[in-house]
Scaffold this motif. Structure first.
Motif, PDB file in Angstrom:
ATOM      1  N   ASP A  62       0.725  -1.181   0.180  1.00 27.93           N
ATOM      2  CA  ASP A  62       0.066   0.181  -0.220  1.00 27.93           C
ATOM      3  C   ASP A  62       0.739   1.324  -0.195  1.00 27.93           C
ATOM      4  O   ASP A  62       0.712   2.225   0.927  1.00 27.93           O
ATOM      5  CB  ASP A  62      -0.864  -0.189   1.337  1.00 27.93           C
ATOM      6  N   THR A  63       1.563   1.194  -1.101  1.00 27.18           N
ATOM      7  CA  THR A  63       2.701   2.425  -1.279  1.00 27.18           C
ATOM      8  C   THR A  63       3.745   2.810   0.028  1.00 27.18           C
ATOM      9  O   THR A  63       3.857   3.673   0.384  1.00 27.18           O
ATOM     10  CB  THR A  63       1.936   3.868  -1.442  1.00 27.18           C
ATOM     11  N   ASN A  64       4.186   1.796   0.715  1.00 25.87           N
ATOM     12  CA  ASN A  64       4.909   1.766   1.624  1.00 25.87           C
ATOM     13  C   ASN A  64       6.026   0.606   1.547  1.00 25.87           C
ATOM     14  O   ASN A  64       5.815  -0.415   1.095  1.00 25.87           O
ATOM     15  CB  ASN A  64       4.222   1.595   3.242  1.00 25.87           C
ATOM     16  N   VAL A  65       7.180   0.876   1.975  1.00 23.51           N
ATOM     17  CA  VAL A  65       7.986  -0.221   2.208  1.00 23.51           C
ATOM     18  C   VAL A  65       8.202  -0.556   3.845  1.00 23.51           C
ATOM     19  O   VAL A  65       8.498   0.316   4.669  1.00 23.51           O
ATOM     20  CB  VAL A  65       9.348   0.173   1.478  1.00 23.51           C
ATOM     21  N   LEU A  66       8.195  -1.667   4.165  1.00 19.98           N
ATOM     22  CA  LEU A  66       7.806  -2.055   5.633  1.00 19.98           C
ATOM     23  C   LEU A  66       8.825  -3.178   6.045  1.00 19.98           C
ATOM     24  O   LEU A  66       8.859  -4.251   5.220  1.00 19.98           O
ATOM     25  CB  LEU A  66       6.365  -2.432   6.079  1.00 19.98           C
ATOM     26  N   PRO A  67       9.193  -3.195   7.027  1.00 17.17           N
ATOM     27  CA  PRO A  67       9.993  -4.429   7.581  1.00 17.17           C
ATOM     28  C   PRO A  67       9.056  -5.714   7.736  1.00 17.17           C
ATOM     29  O   PRO A  67       7.859  -5.446   7.985  1.00 17.17           O
ATOM     30  CB  PRO A  67      10.522  -3.947   9.029  1.00 17.17           C
ATOM     31  N   PHE A 108      15.176   3.542  22.456  1.00 10.08           N
ATOM     32  CA  PHE A 108      13.797   3.873  22.973  1.00 10.08           C
ATOM     33  C   PHE A 108      13.495   4.945  22.319  1.00 10.08           C
ATOM     34  O   PHE A 108      14.066   5.873  21.739  1.00 10.08           O
ATOM     35  CB  PHE A 108      14.355   3.981  24.579  1.00 10.08           C
ATOM     36  N   ASP A 109      12.382   5.258  22.718  1.00 14.30           N
ATOM     37  CA  ASP A 109      11.494   6.649  22.328  1.00 14.30           C
ATOM     38  C   ASP A 109      11.678   6.923  20.816  1.00 14.30           C
ATOM     39  O   ASP A 109      11.651   8.361  20.701  1.00 14.30           O
ATOM     40  CB  ASP A 109      11.690   7.477  23.413  1.00 14.30           C
ATOM     41  N   GLY A 110      11.839   6.143  20.072  1.00 12.50           N
ATOM     42  CA  GLY A 110      12.140   6.843  18.632  1.00 12.50           C
ATOM     43  C   GLY A 110      13.428   7.530  18.249  1.00 12.50           C
ATOM     44  O   GLY A 110      13.510   8.339  17.377  1.00 12.50           O
ATOM     45  N   ASN A 111      14.507   7.229  19.117  1.00 11.04           N
ATOM     46  CA  ASN A 111      15.848   7.920  18.962  1.00 11.04           C
ATOM     47  C   ASN A 111      16.368   7.405  17.678  1.00 11.04           C
ATOM     48  O   ASN A 111      16.209   6.041  17.291  1.00 11.04           O
ATOM     49  CB  ASN A 111      16.779   7.542  20.239  1.00 11.04           C
ATOM     50  N   TYR A 112      17.022   8.129  16.952  1.00 15.45           N
ATOM     51  CA  TYR A 112      17.718   7.789  15.697  1.00 15.45           C
ATOM     52  C   TYR A 112      19.251   7.371  16.190  1.00 15.45           C
ATOM     53  O   TYR A 112      20.019   7.846  16.767  1.00 15.45           O
ATOM     54  CB  TYR A 112      17.792   9.124  14.686  1.00 15.45           C
ATOM     55  N   GLU A 113      19.569   6.076  16.049  1.00 22.56           N
ATOM     56  CA  GLU A 113      20.676   5.315  16.244  1.00 22.56           C
ATOM     57  C   GLU A 113      21.541   5.444  15.096  1.00 22.56           C
ATOM     58  O   GLU A 113      21.189   5.197  14.039  1.00 22.56           O
ATOM     59  CB  GLU A 113      20.403   3.773  16.700  1.00 22.56           C
ATOM     60  N   LYS A 114      22.787   5.859  15.184  1.00 20.38           N
ATOM     61  CA  LYS A 114      23.552   5.728  14.184  1.00 20.38           C
ATOM     62  C   LYS A 114      24.030   4.525  13.420  1.00 20.38           C
ATOM     63  O   LYS A 114      24.175   3.736  14.091  1.00 20.38           O
ATOM     64  CB  LYS A 114      25.218   6.313  14.764  1.00 20.38           C
ATOM     65  N   GLY A 115      23.606   4.521  12.244  1.00 17.83           N
ATOM     66  CA  GLY A 115      23.727   3.431  11.178  1.00 17.83           C
ATOM     67  C   GLY A 115      22.250   2.584  11.100  1.00 17.83           C
ATOM     68  O   GLY A 115      22.341   1.285  10.921  1.00 17.83           O
ATOM     69  N   ALA A 116      21.229   2.994  11.915  1.00 18.55           N
ATOM     70  CA  ALA A 116      20.159   2.283  12.020  1.00 18.55           C
ATOM     71  C   ALA A 116      19.768   1.848  10.186  1.00 18.55           C
ATOM     72  O   ALA A 116      19.918   2.452   9.579  1.00 18.55           O
ATOM     73  CB  ALA A 116      18.937   2.941  12.384  1.00 18.55           C
ATOM     74  N   VAL A 117      19.274   0.537  10.265  1.00 16.89           N
ATOM     75  CA  VAL A 117      19.040   0.131   8.919  1.00 16.89           C
ATOM     76  C   VAL A 117      17.588   0.386   8.501  1.00 16.89           C
ATOM     77  O   VAL A 117      16.720  -0.059   9.322  1.00 16.89           O
ATOM     78  CB  VAL A 117      19.271  -1.308   8.893  1.00 16.89           C
ATOM     79  N   SER A 118      17.428   1.167   7.508  1.00 15.38           N
ATOM     80  CA  SER A 118      16.042   1.388   6.902  1.00 15.38           C
ATOM     81  C   SER A 118      15.664   0.476   5.978  1.00 15.38           C
ATOM     82  O   SER A 118      16.723   0.094   4.873  1.00 15.38           O
ATOM     83  CB  SER A 118      16.266   2.829   6.316  1.00 15.38           C
ATOM     84  N   VAL A 119      14.492  -0.028   5.905  1.00 15.60           N
ATOM     85  CA  VAL A 119      14.108  -0.760   4.789  1.00 15.60           C
ATOM     86  C   VAL A 119      13.591   0.080   3.538  1.00 15.60           C
ATOM     87  O   VAL A 119      13.608  -0.783   2.485  1.00 15.60           O
ATOM     88  CB  VAL A 119      12.925  -1.684   5.241  1.00 15.60           C
ATOM     89  N   GLY A 120      13.427   1.183   3.815  1.00 13.52           N
ATOM     90  CA  GLY A 120      12.910   2.029   2.545  1.00 13.52           C
ATOM     91  C   GLY A 120      12.063   3.097   3.172  1.00 13.52           C
ATOM     92  O   GLY A 120      12.326   3.657   4.547  1.00 13.52           O
ATOM     93  N   HIS A 123       5.071   6.248   1.742  1.00 12.02           N
ATOM     94  CA  HIS A 123       4.486   6.955   0.562  1.00 12.02           C
ATOM     95  C   HIS A 123       4.696   8.692   1.071  1.00 12.02           C
ATOM     96  O   HIS A 123       4.540   9.669   0.357  1.00 12.02           O
ATOM     97  CB  HIS A 123       3.227   6.912   0.307  1.00 12.02           C
ATOM     98  N   TRP A 124       4.722   8.923   2.173  1.00 10.13           N
ATOM     99  CA  TRP A 124       5.042  10.390   2.710  1.00 10.13           C
ATOM    100  C   TRP A 124       6.406  10.745   2.904  1.00 10.13           C
ATOM    101  O   TRP A 124       6.862  11.492   3.516  1.00 10.13           O
ATOM    102  CB  TRP A 124       4.169  10.805   3.838  1.00 10.13           C
ATOM    103  N   ASN A 125       7.318   9.620   2.630  1.00 10.83           N
ATOM    104  CA  ASN A 125       8.861   9.904   2.464  1.00 10.83           C
ATOM    105  C   ASN A 125       9.479   9.836   3.888  1.00 10.83           C
ATOM    106  O   ASN A 125      10.556  10.385   4.204  1.00 10.83           O
ATOM    107  CB  ASN A 125       9.285  10.938   1.830  1.00 10.83           C
ATOM    108  N   GLU A 126       8.820   9.166   4.784  1.00  7.29           N
ATOM    109  CA  GLU A 126       9.566   8.943   6.453  1.00  7.29           C
ATOM    110  C   GLU A 126      10.020   7.552   5.958  1.00  7.29           C
ATOM    111  O   GLU A 126       9.787   6.467   5.639  1.00  7.29           O
ATOM    112  CB  GLU A 126       8.248   8.989   7.074  1.00  7.29           C
ATOM    113  N   ARG A 127      11.446   7.639   6.651  1.00 11.91           N
ATOM    114  CA  ARG A 127      12.213   6.396   6.595  1.00 11.91           C
ATOM    115  C   ARG A 127      11.379   5.444   7.734  1.00 11.91           C
ATOM    116  O   ARG A 127      11.120   5.883   8.436  1.00 11.91           O
ATOM    117  CB  ARG A 127      13.482   6.513   6.982  1.00 11.91           C
ATOM    118  N   VAL A 128      11.726   4.083   7.220  1.00  5.93           N
ATOM    119  CA  VAL A 128      11.160   3.174   8.068  1.00  5.93           C
ATOM    120  C   VAL A 128      12.053   2.188   8.508  1.00  5.93           C
ATOM    121  O   VAL A 128      13.087   1.771   7.605  1.00  5.93           O
ATOM    122  CB  VAL A 128      10.121   2.027   7.402  1.00  5.93           C
TER     123      VAL A 128
END
Length: 181
Positions: A62-67, A108-120, A123-128
């Protein structure tokens, strides 16, 4: 004139909302399904309540790339959004790389960790991102949208749950991890 401006604005919103998702191209992903044997370089991500190993995957939905957590024995890739859970038989699997070492680190709490693996992206261009937590007798992978600040996991018929403490998959460059004399 007002109608023309309204139509232009509505058209711009439609274009923005219909923007396609994109896949991560930084890491190695291979096509998978029940008829394709697993290679030795696919990455294990946890285990399900039935004792099966689950592999790190991703799906387009549905227009998203998900883990996705892939159970090779059944051929299903289980995934979830912030509202629903589903399974598909067409997915991609993360494989090891000569450039990166993959590891799970606490977050925790949505912190961005250095090197975090994104699957894609969505549709609103947010990394997952890929997260995991202990749930339902297994170590289950889920979906992490940094804007929502929690790992979303759903397993089979159990309710959708949010974990504010979880592990996130990171890739560490092998070039940076070697010591130089």
């Amino acid at each position: 004139m007002f109608k023309v401006i309204c139509l232009l604005v509505a058209g711009l919103f439609a274009v923005v909302l219909a923007a396609p998702y994109t896949y991560d191209t930084e890491h190695n992903w291979i096509k998978g399904n029940l008829s394709i044997p697993l290679t030795s370089d696919v990455i294990v991500g946890g285990f399900d309540p039935y004792g099966y190993r689950t592999y790190i995957g991703r799906v387009a939905y549905d227009t998203n790339v998900l883990p996705a957590r892939v159970v090779a024995e059944t051929g299903y890739a289980y995934f979830n959004t912030d509202k629903l859970s589903n399974k598909l038989v067409d997915y991609q699997l993360l494989t090891s790389s000569p450039s990166f070492d993959f590891e799970w680190i606490r977050s925790f709490d949505g912190n961005y960790e250095k090197g975090a693996v994104s699957v894609g992206t969505t549709h609103w261009n947010e990394r997952v991102f890929i997260c995991r937590a202990r749930a339902d007798g297994g170590l289950l992978m889920g979906t992490l949208f940094l804007s929502q600040k929690y790992c979303i996991i759903k397993n089979e018929d159990l309710p959708l749950r949010h974990f504010d403490k979880y592990e996130i998959l990171v890739a560490k460059s092998k070039a940076n991890s070697t010591c130089k004399a």
